[in-house]
Enzyme design. Sequence first.
Site, short mmCIF file in Angstrom:
data_model
loop_
_atom_site.label_atom_id
_atom_site.label_comp_id
_atom_site.label_asym_id
_atom_site.label_seq_id
_atom_site.Cartn_x
_atom_site.Cartn_y
_atom_site.Cartn_z
N GLU A 161 0.86 -1.18 0.00
CA GLU A 161 0.00 0.00 0.00
C GLU A 161 0.89 1.22 0.00
O GLU A 161 1.61 1.46 0.97
CB GLU A 161 -0.88 0.02 1.25
CG GLU A 161 -2.07 -0.91 1.15
CD GLU A 161 -2.95 -0.84 2.40
OE1 GLU A 161 -4.01 -1.48 2.39
OE2 GLU A 161 -2.57 -0.18 3.39
N ASP A 203 -5.43 8.57 11.05
CA ASP A 203 -4.14 8.01 11.42
C ASP A 203 -3.68 8.40 12.82
O ASP A 203 -3.90 9.51 13.28
CB ASP A 203 -3.07 8.43 10.41
CG ASP A 203 -3.23 7.68 9.11
OD1 ASP A 203 -3.16 6.44 9.14
OD2 ASP A 203 -3.46 8.33 8.07
N TYR A 234 -11.08 -4.30 2.84
CA TYR A 234 -10.23 -4.00 3.98
C TYR A 234 -11.10 -3.92 5.22
O TYR A 234 -11.89 -2.99 5.36
CB TYR A 234 -9.52 -2.66 3.72
CG TYR A 234 -8.43 -2.26 4.69
CD1 TYR A 234 -8.62 -2.29 6.07
CD2 TYR A 234 -7.20 -1.81 4.20
CE1 TYR A 234 -7.62 -1.90 6.95
CE2 TYR A 234 -6.19 -1.39 5.08
CZ TYR A 234 -6.42 -1.45 6.45
OH TYR A 234 -5.42 -1.04 7.30
#
Lengths: 256, 403
Positions: free
Chosen positions: A41, A52, A166
């Site tokens: 990725e 994040d 995912y």
Amino acid sequence: MPLRFQRHPSLVAYLTCGDPDLSTTRDIALAAIESGADVIELGVPFSDPVADGPVIQRASERALRHGTSLLQVLGLAKEIRQRSQAGLIIFTYLNPILRMGIPRFSAAAKDAGVDGALITDLPVEESHDYLAEMQKRSLATVFLAAPTSTDARLKQIAQASSGFVYAVSRTGVTGPRQQMPEEAPKLVARLRRYTDLPVAVGFGISTSAQFKAVGKFADAAVVGSMIVETIERNPGKEAESVAQFVKQLSVVGRLS
Amino acid sequence: MATATITKSPTKKSGGRFGVYGGRYVPETLMAALDELEQHYEKAKRDRSFQRRLDELLRTYAGRPTPLFFAQRLTKKLGGATIYLKREDLLHTGAHKINNCLGQVLLVERMGKHRVIAETGAGQHGVATATVCALMGFECVVYMGTEDMRRQELNVFRMRLLGAEVRGVDSGSRTLKDAINEAMRDWVTNVRTTHYLLGSVLGAHPYPTMVRDFHKVTGREARAQILRAEGKLPKVIIACVGGGSNSIGIFHEFIKDKKVQLVGVEAGGRGERLGDHAARFSGGSPGVLQGTYSYVLQDEAGQISATHSVSAGLDYPSIGPEHAWLKDTGRAEYVSASDKEALQACTALARTEGIIPALESAHAVAEVIKRAPKMKKSDVVIVNVSGRGDKDMGILRENLKLD
């Protein structure tokens, strides 16, 4: 280039591109593939990475300090593709793609030999134009599924996804965690009702034990922050350190 | 203006759109919570008992209705238009922010959540959130950029006094944008127990619509008040625009009155260079930041730019999506006032009317100072004084050197 998940579990390795610089990212990616990563990725650093944790935030800041852009990441992808047949996914927030233009992005991604993309802050509902452009060029569109997603949403996510799905292992941002959350196997089981695509589990996977545990219920594990942290901790020998970490993951953690 | 090749409509079927702007651009983990919030809000909107309770709190706790004050000396001094001030600065906690906080906190109760998080720039929204959480007995965490904590330290103390935890945010420019990032990270982690009490008409749907609805009361009151006072509608309404909550609050009731000019004032900061201001409409282009598609200050690669304004509440690189739509359709006009003009306007209002506006609101005052002299006495202007200047004494002392 098809995304292959033949080993079990397969390893999806996340890198923040441009940290510490683009040519090092290329070396790290090639070393990770050589050591057992199946898909890379390629993370596009963004000024406001709301999904994040601190590790990837710091890496993004470092990469942005010397102006790493989506265009450069696509250039990097092209270089990696010339040397490797591993799966390549562009992992990004939406705004850099909007700024480039969705049609231009998908054309450039195809030209670079990328297999697909995952956009963190683009839920299925908002993805109409993006899906159309990506499908036109046979590029995979990977979407996130979360433990909080309802069954109705999981169905939509499964339908819009290609390449793989995912599964986000827990509520929260990216970053290493001690334990494997109990929610992940349940989420993967729920997802399987709606899709035959491979399912990769990510967020918080940092050890071989966790990697191995994911193999019991999913096709692949995504390892991100731990790799990014390895890069941060080993200036000057980033590629070797990541290679060593990935090797250890796949030797100890792989069932076959 | 550099406009990149952006698709006309980034979506076809999602809700919460103002023209092409708005939408819901968040990580999947938050989607269910946004759906839940939207459902509760839609239900509450139609529930008389909810509205009654909110109205009563606005009246007996926040201090509504706020006066519409005829600024006689300012009108005379500028020698043009007849100027009225909508006194949102008189509300409990010192700014309009309490309108939205009371509405949302009643929703939190209905959703059965007990933990509230918020972001704050100038600290006014943080104080209002801490206040309503104290009122309801909810746990409250406020994220604030450390740069803003420094320049609005009095508000940091007020939040702590009210029992809230203030968490400093040290990333990026250490201002409002970074506080929102951190609040979103908290929300993504604790979404099942926590409500994100967003303080402006920003973010993913339903926030821009819901927050606007809670602020519409300002315009509703102002419309009735000016009709009573002048027997006619105003020619111009002026309000400052950070995220855009006080301005949309006073604009909204007048959107259908096509002859009423709506003027939003952005922060012109210290210059026109990217990074020196927060004038999204003159320096920005459409993009997605923190959940919504709107005008954004960004570079060629789509990275969000740093901003600057003397007022923390206007120091933000994007703007509410409904403003983007009002701008594109020409229904509202957007101008800017510099740091210097805002500071001068603050002094001017203090000395002509005995009202010290917040530095945010002073941007709106700066615009009326430019505009009123060119207008006729029969032209009525309403300026929304969205907050009071008490919180800005530190910055005012530094800049005005009156000691």
